[in-house]
Write a protein that holds these residues in place. Structure first.
Motif, PDB file in Angstrom:
ATOM      1  N   LEU A  68       0.828  -1.199   0.000  1.00 23.83           N
ATOM      2  CA  LEU A  68       0.000   0.000   0.000  1.00 23.83           C
ATOM      3  C   LEU A  68       0.867   1.254   0.000  1.00 23.83           C
ATOM      4  CD1 LEU A  68      -2.738   1.431   0.237  1.00 23.83           C
ATOM      5  CD2 LEU A  68      -2.588   1.142   2.716  1.00 23.83           C
ATOM      6  N   LYS A  69       1.899   1.247   0.806  1.00 27.67           N
ATOM      7  CA  LYS A  69       2.778   2.417   0.882  1.00 27.67           C
ATOM      8  C   LYS A  69       3.520   2.628  -0.431  1.00 27.67           C
ATOM      9  CE  LYS A  69       5.744   4.609   4.325  1.00 27.67           C
ATOM     10  NZ  LYS A  69       6.436   4.408   5.624  1.00 27.67           N
ATOM     11  N   CYS A 115      -3.783  15.611  -0.752  1.00 22.97           N
ATOM     12  CA  CYS A 115      -3.335  14.218  -0.756  1.00 22.97           C
ATOM     13  C   CYS A 115      -4.422  13.315  -0.190  1.00 22.97           C
ATOM     14  CB  CYS A 115      -2.065  14.040   0.075  1.00 22.97           C
ATOM     15  SG  CYS A 115      -0.643  15.025  -0.452  1.00 22.97           S
ATOM     16  N   MET A 116      -4.480  12.101  -0.693  1.00 18.37           N
ATOM     17  CA  MET A 116      -5.350  11.103  -0.102  1.00 18.37           C
ATOM     18  C   MET A 116      -4.663  10.542   1.130  1.00 18.37           C
ATOM     19  SD  MET A 116      -4.974   7.942  -2.815  1.00 18.37           S
ATOM     20  CE  MET A 116      -6.530   7.338  -2.233  1.00 18.37           C
ATOM     21  N   CYS A 133     -12.339   7.360   1.723  1.00 17.03           N
ATOM     22  CA  CYS A 133     -10.958   7.619   2.126  1.00 17.03           C
ATOM     23  C   CYS A 133     -10.798   9.099   2.453  1.00 17.03           C
ATOM     24  CB  CYS A 133     -10.003   7.206   1.015  1.00 17.03           C
ATOM     25  SG  CYS A 133      -8.258   7.410   1.421  1.00 17.03           S
ATOM     26  N   GLY A 134      -9.996   9.384   3.458  1.00 16.02           N
ATOM     27  CA  GLY A 134      -9.804  10.759   3.906  1.00 16.02           C
ATOM     28  C   GLY A 134      -8.834  11.529   3.029  1.00 16.02           C
ATOM     29  N   LEU A 135      -8.753  12.838   3.302  1.00 12.47           N
ATOM     30  CA  LEU A 135      -7.873  13.755   2.569  1.00 12.47           C
ATOM     31  C   LEU A 135      -7.151  14.658   3.551  1.00 12.47           C
ATOM     32  CD1 LEU A 135     -10.419  14.661  -0.210  1.00 12.47           C
ATOM     33  CD2 LEU A 135      -8.182  13.683  -0.698  1.00 12.47           C
ATOM     34  N   SER A 136      -6.038  15.188   3.109  1.00 11.91           N
ATOM     35  CA  SER A 136      -5.265  16.141   3.893  1.00 11.91           C
ATOM     36  C   SER A 136      -4.409  16.974   2.955  1.00 11.91           C
ATOM     37  CB  SER A 136      -4.390  15.418   4.928  1.00 11.91           C
ATOM     38  OG  SER A 136      -3.453  14.580   4.281  1.00 11.91           O
ATOM     39  N   PHE A 262       1.382   9.367   7.215  1.00  8.29           N
ATOM     40  CA  PHE A 262       2.616   9.917   6.664  1.00  8.29           C
ATOM     41  C   PHE A 262       3.181  11.054   7.513  1.00  8.29           C
ATOM     42  CE2 PHE A 262       0.172   8.115   3.191  1.00  8.29           C
ATOM     43  CZ  PHE A 262       1.111   7.326   2.549  1.00  8.29           C
ATOM     44  N   GLY A 263       2.625  11.295   8.689  1.00  4.78           N
ATOM     45  CA  GLY A 263       3.130  12.345   9.566  1.00  4.78           C
ATOM     46  C   GLY A 263       2.101  13.439   9.803  1.00  4.78           C
TER      47      GLY A 263
END
Length: 335
Positions: A68-69, A115-116, A133-136, A262-263
Motif C-alpha cells: 500500500l505504501k 493528498c489522499m 478515504c480521507g484527505l489532507s 505519513f506524519g
C-alpha cells in the motif's frame, strides 16, 4: 526428547522432611518440559507452517502494508500543458499556494498539495484503499500516487477539451493503483458526519459516481469572475474550486493539524471564507499544477520564478478585449 534424571533417590514423603526436601529442587533438569508439552510442540509447528505459507503468498501484514505504501508513494508524471490551459484527462496536482496565516501562530507553511490519506490503523491491516478515504494537505511538491489527480468529465465532455470556468468537472485519483479510481466528493455536514478538527463540511474520496463528485472552477477576483465565465481555465494559476451541490469552496486549514499515516499534515474541508470585502481568503485559493516540460519528474512549481498572477490576468484580459473589439475577428474559444 530431553529428559531429566533424578540426582538422588528419595523416599516417600521425603519432599516434606528436612534435608531431603531441599534436594527436590534438583529433581528435574532445565531441559524437561512441564505440562502438555507435546501439544505445545505441535502448536508451534503449526504456527510456523502458517507463517511461512502467508509469507509465500504475500499475506503478512507487513507485506500488505508495504505494498500500500509503495503504491501511494509511487512517482507519477503530470501532464504538460502546451497551450497554458487545463484539459479533460490531464493529470495535475491541487496545490494551495503559500501564504501567511494571520489567524494562528502555529501553521504549516509553504505550498500544500491535496493528498489522499487512508486511516492509519486500517492502512496497517490492508493493502487496499478504504472507501470512503480521507484527505489532507501535505508539504510535498513531488507528484506521487497519493497527490496526483485526473481532471474528469462530468456531463459528456470529450477528453482533450479545455476545462472552462463555471463548467462542472470531477477530480479522480487512483492512488498508484491501476484498476481503481476514487472521486473527490463532499456533502452537507450532519451531527454524525463532519470534518475531524473544524467540524465543517467534510471532503472525502469515494468510488460512487454521483452529483456529489461535481466541482466548478471560479476566477479568484470577484470583479472579473463574470467576465471569465465560460473561458478556459489557466494552468498553474490561482482559482477557486467550489462544490456544485453545496456551493462550498475547497479549503486548506493550515492551523489544524492531523496525525496521519505519513506524519503531521493539515486538514482539508469544504467551506468558503470571506474577508471584509466579500472576497475569498487565500486559504480557498488553489492551483491546478501541471508538469514542467524542462524536466521529466518536476512540476511547474519547480520554476525559479513563477509568472506574476496579476500580470497573467492583465495579459489575458487585454487579449480578450483585443479579440472582441469592433472590427476584430470573431473570438473562437479553444477546444
Amino acid at each position: 526428547m530431553a529428559t531429566g534424571r533424578p540426582t538422588q533417590a528419595l523416599c516417600p514423603g521425603s519432599l516434606f522432611s528436612g534435608e531431603q526436601g531441599t534436594m527436590a529442587q534438583n529433581l528435574y533438569g532445565p531441559g524437561v518440559r512441564m505440562g502438555n508439552w507435546n501439544e505445545d510442540v505441535y502448536l508451534e509447528e503449526e504456527l510456523m507452517k502458517d507463517f511461512l505459507a502467508k509469507k509465500d503468498k504475500g499475506q503478512l501484514l507487513i507485506q500488505r502494508n508495504r505494498r500500500l505504501k509503495e503504491n501511494l508513494l509511487r512517482p507519477m508524471q503530470l501532464s504538460i500543458s502546451e497551450d497554458g490551459y487545463i484539459h479533460y484527462g490531464d493529470k495535475v496536482m491541487l496545490v494551495n499556494p503559500d501564504h501567511p496565516e494571520t489567524e494562528a501562530d502555529l501553521f504549516l507553511g509553504g505550498d500544500l498539495s491535496l493528498c489522499m490519506t487512508p486511516d492509519e490503523i486500517k492502512a496497517h491491516l490492508s493493502d487496499e484503499l478504504e472507501v470512503p478515504c480521507g484527505l489532507s494537505a501535505a508539504q510535498t511538491k513531488i507528484p506521487v500516487g497519493r497527490n496526483t489527480f485526473t481532471v474528469l468529465c462530468a456531463a459528456g465532455e470529450v477528453t482533450g477539451q479545455v476545462l472552462r470556468y463555471g463548467q462542472n468537472f470531477r477530480l479522480g485519483i487512483a492512488g498508484g493503483f491501476a484498476d481503481r479510481m476514487l472521486y473527490l466528493s463532499s456533502d452537507h455536514r450532519t451531527l454524525m458526519k463532519s470534518s475531524k478538527r473544524s467540524w465543517l463540511q467534510e471532503v472525502y474520496l469515494t468510488d460512487e459516481d454521483s452529483y456529489l463528485n461535481c466541482w466548478q472552477a471560479a476566477f479568484p477576483d470577484p470583479q472579473l469572475r463574470l467576465e471569465y465565465e465560460g473561458f478556459p481555465v489557466l494552468a498553474n494559476a490561482k482559482l477557486l474550486i467550489n462544490h456544485c451541490h453545496t456551493n462550498r469552496g475547497l479549503v486548506a486549514h493550515r492551523h489544524l493539524f492531523l496525525s496521519t499515516y505519513f506524519g503531521k499534515e493539515a486538514e482539508v474541508a469544504a467551506h468558503t471564507y470571506l474577508d471584509s470585502h466579500r472576497v475569498e481568503k487565500p486559504k480557498n485559493h488553489w492551483m491546478l499544477v501541471t508538469g514542467n516540460p524542462r524536466k521529466d519528474s518536476s512540476t511547474m512549481l519547480d520554476l525559479s520564478k513563477r509568472p506574476a498572477e496579476d500580470t497573467r490576468v492583465l495579459e489575458h484580459v487585454a487579449e480578450l478585449g483585443t479579440r472582441n473589439a469592433p472590427g476584430a475577428h470573431a473570438f473562437t474559444r479553444p477546444m
